[in-house]
Design a protein around this motif. Structure first.
Motif, PDB file in Angstrom:
ATOM      1  N   LEU A 162      12.712   0.343  11.384  1.00  0.00           N
ATOM      2  CA  LEU A 162      14.023   0.372  12.042  1.00  0.00           C
ATOM      3  C   LEU A 162      15.175   0.366  11.047  1.00  0.00           C
ATOM      4  N   SER A 163      14.913  -0.034   9.821  1.00  0.00           N
ATOM      5  CA  SER A 163      15.966  -0.128   8.813  1.00  0.00           C
ATOM      6  C   SER A 163      16.172   1.206   8.106  1.00  0.00           C
ATOM      7  N   GLU A 164      17.421   1.528   7.860  1.00  0.00           N
ATOM      8  CA  GLU A 164      17.759   2.717   7.069  1.00  0.00           C
ATOM      9  C   GLU A 164      18.252   2.321   5.680  1.00  0.00           C
ATOM     10  N   ALA A 165      18.081   1.064   5.316  1.00  0.00           N
ATOM     11  CA  ALA A 165      18.677   0.547   4.085  1.00  0.00           C
ATOM     12  C   ALA A 165      17.857   0.834   2.834  1.00  0.00           C
ATOM     13  N   TRP A 166      16.569   1.144   2.973  1.00  0.00           N
ATOM     14  CA  TRP A 166      15.736   1.319   1.785  1.00  0.00           C
ATOM     15  C   TRP A 166      15.523   2.800   1.478  1.00  0.00           C
ATOM     16  N   ARG A 167      15.356   3.092   0.206  1.00  0.00           N
ATOM     17  CA  ARG A 167      15.162   4.457  -0.272  1.00  0.00           C
ATOM     18  C   ARG A 167      14.168   4.467  -1.430  1.00  0.00           C
ATOM     19  N   GLY A 168      13.605   5.637  -1.697  1.00  0.00           N
ATOM     20  CA  GLY A 168      12.732   5.808  -2.849  1.00  0.00           C
ATOM     21  C   GLY A 168      11.362   5.189  -2.635  1.00  0.00           C
ATOM     22  N   ARG A 169      10.760   4.730  -3.726  1.00  0.00           N
ATOM     23  CA  ARG A 169       9.456   4.086  -3.670  1.00  0.00           C
ATOM     24  C   ARG A 169       9.655   2.579  -3.668  1.00  0.00           C
ATOM     25  N   ARG A 227       7.594  12.483  -3.429  1.00  0.00           N
ATOM     26  CA  ARG A 227       9.002  12.132  -3.598  1.00  0.00           C
ATOM     27  C   ARG A 227       9.719  11.826  -2.283  1.00  0.00           C
ATOM     28  N   VAL A 228       8.994  11.661  -1.175  1.00  0.00           N
ATOM     29  CA  VAL A 228       9.640  11.155   0.035  1.00  0.00           C
ATOM     30  C   VAL A 228       9.841   9.659  -0.119  1.00  0.00           C
ATOM     31  N   ASP A 229      10.705   9.072   0.714  1.00  0.00           N
ATOM     32  CA  ASP A 229      10.842   7.628   0.713  1.00  0.00           C
ATOM     33  C   ASP A 229       9.538   7.025   1.220  1.00  0.00           C
ATOM     34  N   VAL A 230       8.960   6.106   0.462  1.00  0.00           N
ATOM     35  CA  VAL A 230       7.672   5.536   0.845  1.00  0.00           C
ATOM     36  C   VAL A 230       7.659   4.047   0.547  1.00  0.00           C
ATOM     37  N   LEU A 231       7.174   3.296   1.508  1.00  0.00           N
ATOM     38  CA  LEU A 231       7.035   1.845   1.364  1.00  0.00           C
ATOM     39  C   LEU A 231       5.558   1.491   1.449  1.00  0.00           C
ATOM     40  N   HIS A 232       5.036   0.891   0.395  1.00  0.00           N
ATOM     41  CA  HIS A 232       3.652   0.438   0.382  1.00  0.00           C
ATOM     42  C   HIS A 232       3.637  -1.060   0.672  1.00  0.00           C
ATOM     43  N   LEU A 233       3.057  -1.433   1.793  1.00  0.00           N
ATOM     44  CA  LEU A 233       2.941  -2.849   2.137  1.00  0.00           C
ATOM     45  C   LEU A 233       1.603  -3.358   1.622  1.00  0.00           C
ATOM     46  N   ARG A 234       1.644  -4.150   0.558  1.00  0.00           N
ATOM     47  CA  ARG A 234       0.421  -4.691  -0.036  1.00  0.00           C
ATOM     48  C   ARG A 234       0.083  -5.998   0.686  1.00  0.00           C
ATOM     49  N   CYS A 235      -0.813  -5.905   1.639  1.00  0.00           N
ATOM     50  CA  CYS A 235      -1.070  -7.018   2.552  1.00  0.00           C
ATOM     51  C   CYS A 235      -2.202  -7.919   2.076  1.00  0.00           C
ATOM     52  N   ALA A 236      -2.098  -9.168   2.481  1.00  0.00           N
ATOM     53  CA  ALA A 236      -3.076 -10.185   2.132  1.00  0.00           C
ATOM     54  C   ALA A 236      -4.322 -10.060   3.009  1.00  0.00           C
ATOM     55  N   TYR A 237      -5.240 -10.981   2.816  1.00  0.00           N
ATOM     56  CA  TYR A 237      -6.491 -11.037   3.581  1.00  0.00           C
ATOM     57  C   TYR A 237      -6.174 -11.406   5.028  1.00  0.00           C
ATOM     58  N   PHE A 238      -6.611 -10.573   5.962  1.00  0.00           N
ATOM     59  CA  PHE A 238      -6.272 -10.766   7.378  1.00  0.00           C
ATOM     60  C   PHE A 238      -6.981 -11.989   7.972  1.00  0.00           C
ATOM     61  N   PHE A 239      -6.256 -12.784   8.753  1.00  0.00           N
ATOM     62  CA  PHE A 239      -6.902 -13.824   9.550  1.00  0.00           C
ATOM     63  C   PHE A 239      -8.006 -13.221  10.412  1.00  0.00           C
ATOM     64  N   THR A 240      -7.747 -12.049  10.965  1.00  0.00           N
ATOM     65  CA  THR A 240      -8.672 -11.436  11.921  1.00  0.00           C
ATOM     66  C   THR A 240      -9.994 -11.016  11.298  1.00  0.00           C
ATOM     67  N   ASN A 241     -10.096 -11.011   9.966  1.00  0.00           N
ATOM     68  CA  ASN A 241     -11.393 -10.753   9.352  1.00  0.00           C
ATOM     69  C   ASN A 241     -12.416 -11.812   9.751  1.00  0.00           C
ATOM     70  N   LEU A 242     -11.931 -12.995  10.123  1.00  0.00           N
ATOM     71  CA  LEU A 242     -12.836 -14.056  10.575  1.00  0.00           C
ATOM     72  C   LEU A 242     -13.532 -13.676  11.881  1.00  0.00           C
ATOM     73  N   LEU A 243     -12.941 -12.765  12.639  1.00  0.00           N
ATOM     74  CA  LEU A 243     -13.540 -12.352  13.908  1.00  0.00           C
ATOM     75  C   LEU A 243     -14.789 -11.502  13.694  1.00  0.00           C
ATOM     76  N   LEU A 244     -14.994 -11.039  12.464  1.00  0.00           N
ATOM     77  CA  LEU A 244     -16.146 -10.184  12.180  1.00  0.00           C
ATOM     78  C   LEU A 244     -17.452 -10.957  12.135  1.00  0.00           C
ATOM     79  N   ASP A 245     -17.372 -12.283  12.060  1.00  0.00           N
ATOM     80  CA  ASP A 245     -18.595 -13.090  12.030  1.00  0.00           C
ATOM     81  C   ASP A 245     -18.475 -14.259  13.000  1.00  0.00           C
TER      82      ASP A 245
END
Length: 291
Positions: free
Chosen positions: A189-196, A135-153
């Motif tokens: 840096l933002s204090e504007a968001w709350r909750g999930r 129940r703390v304020d939590v932000l889940h950033l659902r991120c896309a496929y990283f460009f940097t994954n290309l560096l693995l090969d």
């Protein structure tokens, strides 16, 4: 403002640290080797030296923080990656449940919304659920496929081959980790968001792997052909490299579970970031292959 940053030398974390410093914040960074931060950065941050797999270290280091940026440090090659990820995040969850942490910004992934069946991404889904339960304020950033994954090969790309087990014809979001860092810093840096809160970070456009091969051909100034491989071929390669069964399935599952996936959040002003794969490949990837 007290802000804790995990993995501060990574592709995303290093960008977050720099932006926080430029905003006048002295972040607390959790790092195994402070020398990797660079002298100028070390002078402007509060360093806590330790390992994120050390529960006692994590619990003490995050206590009292207004905000924590959490990045799961578990390598995909770990013996039991899902269990290890959940265990590593447990001290943060405990601190949140006890009220010792005010907010958490978590680096999650597209696919975590499925909750199961996406390999190692299942661990991020589990961490999301555990943080939600505090129940703390939590932000889940659902991120896309990283460009940097290309560096693995880099070896394969140097030979003009882009190998993937993902569906080569299915459009999927691709993103520059630096752009993710911009979003993370803004949210910290933002204090504007709350909750999930759930926010996708989709990058500038959805791309098929066929399109990626063409973009790389143009950006690198050399032909790049696509080499689609089956799940079983990936399994054989990973087993031959000595990876344990759970790690093999964790890696295979990320591609297999993403086939046909439509992200939970649509592409819009909030979820779209600016850096193109073409520009990134020309600036970051091409010098590495020409060197």
């Amino acid at each position: 403002m007290s802000v804790v940053v995990t993995t501060p030398t990574g592709h995303v974390g290093s960008r977050v640290v720099r932006l926080l410093i430029q905003a006048g914040v002295r972040p607390r960074v959790l790092v195994r080797d402070p020398a990797r931060l660079g002298e100028a950065t070390r002078e402007r941050v509060e360093v806590r030296r330790g390992d994120l797999t050390d529960a006692g270290f994590v619990r003490d280091a995050v206590a009292g923080a207004r905000s924590v940026f959490w990045v799961d440090p578990t390598p995909h090659t770990a013996a039991d990656p899902v269990e290890t990820s959940l265990r590593t995040a447990a001290p943060l969850v405990e601190a949140a449940r006890a009220g010792d942490v005010g907010r958490v910004v978590m680096l999650s992934s597209i696919g975590a919304e499925k909750r199961h069946g996406v390999g190692h991404i299942d661990a991020l889904a589990g961490i999301e659920e555990r943080l939600d339960a505090t129940r703390v304020d939590v932000l889940h950033l659902r991120c896309a496929y990283f460009f940097t994954n290309l560096l693995l090969d880099l070896e394969g790309l140097a030979q003009g081959v882009l190998t993937t087990a993902f569906d080569p014809g299915h459009p999927m979001p691709w993103v520059d980790p630096r752009d993710i860092g911009d979003v993370v810093a803004a949210r910290l840096l933002s204090e504007a968001w709350r909750g999930r809160v759930v926010q996708a970070v989709h990058g500038p456009e959805d791309l098929t792997f066929h399109q990626v091969a063409q973009i790389l051909t143009e950006a690198l100034g050399r032909p790049v052909r696509l080499n689609p491989v089956s799940d079983d071929a990936v399994r054989d390669t990973l087993r031959a490299a000595g990876l344990p069964p759970s790690a093999v399935e964790g890696l295979v599952g990320m591609a297999a579970g993403s086939r046909g996936l439509v992200p939970e959040q649509p592409r819009d002003l909030l979820t779209t970031t600016p850096t193109s794969l073409s520009g990134w490949a020309h600036a970051r990837l091409r010098p590495l292959l020409e060197g």
